[in-house]
Design a protein around this motif. Structure first.
Motif, PDB file in Angstrom:
ATOM      1  N   GLY A 339       7.186 -19.249  -2.236  1.00 14.73           N
ATOM      2  CA  GLY A 339       8.137 -18.542  -2.743  1.00 14.73           C
ATOM      3  C   GLY A 339       8.539 -17.339  -4.369  1.00 14.73           C
ATOM      4  N   GLY A 340       8.771 -16.426  -4.316  1.00 15.82           N
ATOM      5  CA  GLY A 340       9.852 -16.466  -5.652  1.00 15.82           C
ATOM      6  C   GLY A 340      10.893 -17.294  -5.799  1.00 15.82           C
ATOM      7  N   SER A 341      11.400 -17.390  -7.239  1.00 18.93           N
ATOM      8  CA  SER A 341      12.667 -17.606  -7.789  1.00 18.93           C
ATOM      9  C   SER A 341      13.547 -17.513  -6.327  1.00 18.93           C
ATOM     10  CB  SER A 341      13.131 -17.359  -8.280  1.00 18.93           C
ATOM     11  OG  SER A 341      14.875 -18.176  -9.163  1.00 18.93           O
ATOM     12  N   ALA A 342      14.106 -16.761  -6.231  1.00 24.33           N
ATOM     13  CA  ALA A 342      15.297 -16.702  -4.818  1.00 24.33           C
ATOM     14  C   ALA A 342      14.507 -16.776  -3.438  1.00 24.33           C
ATOM     15  CB  ALA A 342      15.889 -14.957  -4.773  1.00 24.33           C
ATOM     16  N   GLN A 343      13.733 -16.665  -3.232  1.00 25.73           N
ATOM     17  CA  GLN A 343      12.813 -16.763  -1.683  1.00 25.73           C
ATOM     18  C   GLN A 343      12.141 -18.373  -1.970  1.00 25.73           C
ATOM     19  OE1 GLN A 343      13.735 -15.064   1.081  1.00 25.73           O
ATOM     20  NE2 GLN A 343      15.240 -14.055  -0.561  1.00 25.73           N
ATOM     21  N   ASN A 344      12.078 -19.389  -2.910  1.00 20.92           N
ATOM     22  CA  ASN A 344      11.612 -20.532  -2.675  1.00 20.92           C
ATOM     23  C   ASN A 344      12.600 -21.717  -2.622  1.00 20.92           C
ATOM     24  OD1 ASN A 344      10.646 -23.140  -4.549  1.00 20.92           O
ATOM     25  ND2 ASN A 344       9.138 -21.661  -4.563  1.00 20.92           N
TER      26      ASN A 344
END
Length: 397
Positions: A339-344
């Motif tokens: 996931g992207g930064s916040a969803q990683n």
């Protein structure tokens, strides 16, 4: 007279051409030979230790009784190949491209951090608040002179006048910054340091952390807790392998989040909490401490077997006594490996969410660690007893 003047002019012309030839020779020597020599020698200075390190990957079974680890050999090979390529590139261009140049990790500036109880990560009241120092170390921008990684040292003064210290170490900066993160940039926490830590070499990020601890004036015997995320956890674990570091600092506790430390041996006197999300890719970069051995060749051509990872008999942190608590956490909802930064799953904020959830749910491993009596010296609800400073890291060529 005409003949004499003609002769003089001819001699002057020959003299001029001779001087031009000498100047051209000097310029060629300075610009082509000397610059290539200097650039080549700079690359050789980096290549020599890589050759030694790669050889030691295979001799350690005789010197230490330890079988080569796949991830350590792979990282060492990448450094060796990169620095070999750097040697040829330097000689060809006459310029030092600083490929995988470790340099020296130093501290270039420092700033104080206000002990504000309204800001998470400023006052270590409990285990969760203590670990939130990591988040604030990433997010804080007050008083900083650059975007380089900052190491935070939090001093917690004790009723008897002594102090305990929390050293918080962040992770990689510029992970996808190419070629900057592999060509001797000024960031100590880059990909060169990642590879050196995996290969067992000394990194600029290790030196920067030690420099910060010296600047902080941590006295001998004072309790120290090392708190690292990602590369920061690799750094703290690598420092504990150094007998001189352990002699200088009384490290009693260490906490890491999302760090590939399965191959690290943690000294018996250090109570270690290793946290990993089940779908975080970074802690898996050490292949679970896989051994180097022959594996079937998946390609139609070539030998039947190739060097590859062989699973270690156990998936726990290797060679460490019972002072290690390894906790694998389910990530928050919607958080994935890619996931992207916040969803990683590797993001520090998501570790914070998981830790708060598990502590609230009474996770027995985290609860047991939180109840360690030795941890109490690092905790307080009195802001007047807390003093924090950040130290800006830098790589010096």
């Amino acid at each position: 007279r005409d003949v004499v003047e003609w002769g003089r002019d001819g001699l002057d012309w020959l003299g001029d051409r001779g001087r031009d030839l000498v100047d051209a020779g000097r310029n060629f020597w300075d610009e082509q030979v000397v610059t290539r020599w200097d650039a080549g020698m700079a690359a050789l200075a980096r290549l020599g230790p890589s050759i030694v390190n790669f050889g030691e990957q295979f001799t350690q079974i005789f010197t230490e009784g330890r079988w080569p680890r796949f991830h350590e050999v792979a990282a060492s090979a990448i450094l060796l190949l990169g620095r070999t390529g750097g040697l040829f590139a330097n000689i060809a261009t006459g310029e030092d491209h600083q490929i995988f140049d470790s340099g020296d990790g130093v501290v270039t500036s420092t700033n104080s951090v206000e002990a504000d109880p309204e800001v998470a990560g400023r006052i270590p009241t409990d285990l969760n608040a203590l670990m939130q120092i990591q988040n604030d170390t990433y997010d804080n921008t007050e008083g900083r002179e650059s975007d380089n990684r900052h190491v935070r040292v939090t001093e917690v003064r004790q009723p008897d006048g002594s102090s305990a210290y929390i050293v918080t170490v962040p992770g990689t900066n510029g992970l996808f910054d190419f070629p900057g993160s592999v060509t001797g940039g000024d960031e100590a926490f880059d990909n060169t340091s990642n590879l050196e830590l995996q290969a067992g070499e000394r990194s600029a990020s290790m030196e920067a952390v030690e420099a910060a601890m010296r600047e902080a004036g941590i006295p001998p015997g004072a309790p120290v807790l090392l708190n690292g995320h990602s590369q920061g956890g690799m750094v703290t674990s690598a420092l504990l392998q150094d007998p001189a570091f352990r002699e200088r600092y009384n490290v009693t506790h260490m906490i890491t989040e999302g760090s590939p430390n399965d191959s690290r041996q943690v000294p018996a006197g250090v109570n270690y909490l290793a946290l990993e999300h089940t779908n975080d890719a970074v802690p898996k970069l050490d292949f679970g401490d896989a051994l180097l051995g022959p594996v079937p060749n998946p390609f139609p051509l070539g030998p039947p077997v190739l060097p590859g990872p062989i699973p270690h008999p156990t998936t726990d942190l290797q060679g460490s006594p019972g002072n290690v608590t390894q906790v694998r956490l389910d990530p928050p909802p919607g958080v994935t490996m890619t996931g992207g930064s916040a969803q990683n799953a590797h993001h520090y904020d998501n570790y914070d969410v998981s830790i708060r959830r598990e502590l609230a749910n009474g996770n027995p491993q985290l609860t047991s660690y939180a109840n360690d009596p030795g941890l109490s010296v690092f905790m307080t609800d009195d802001p007047s007893r807390v003093r924090s400073r950040e130290y800006q890291s830098h790589r010096r060529p």
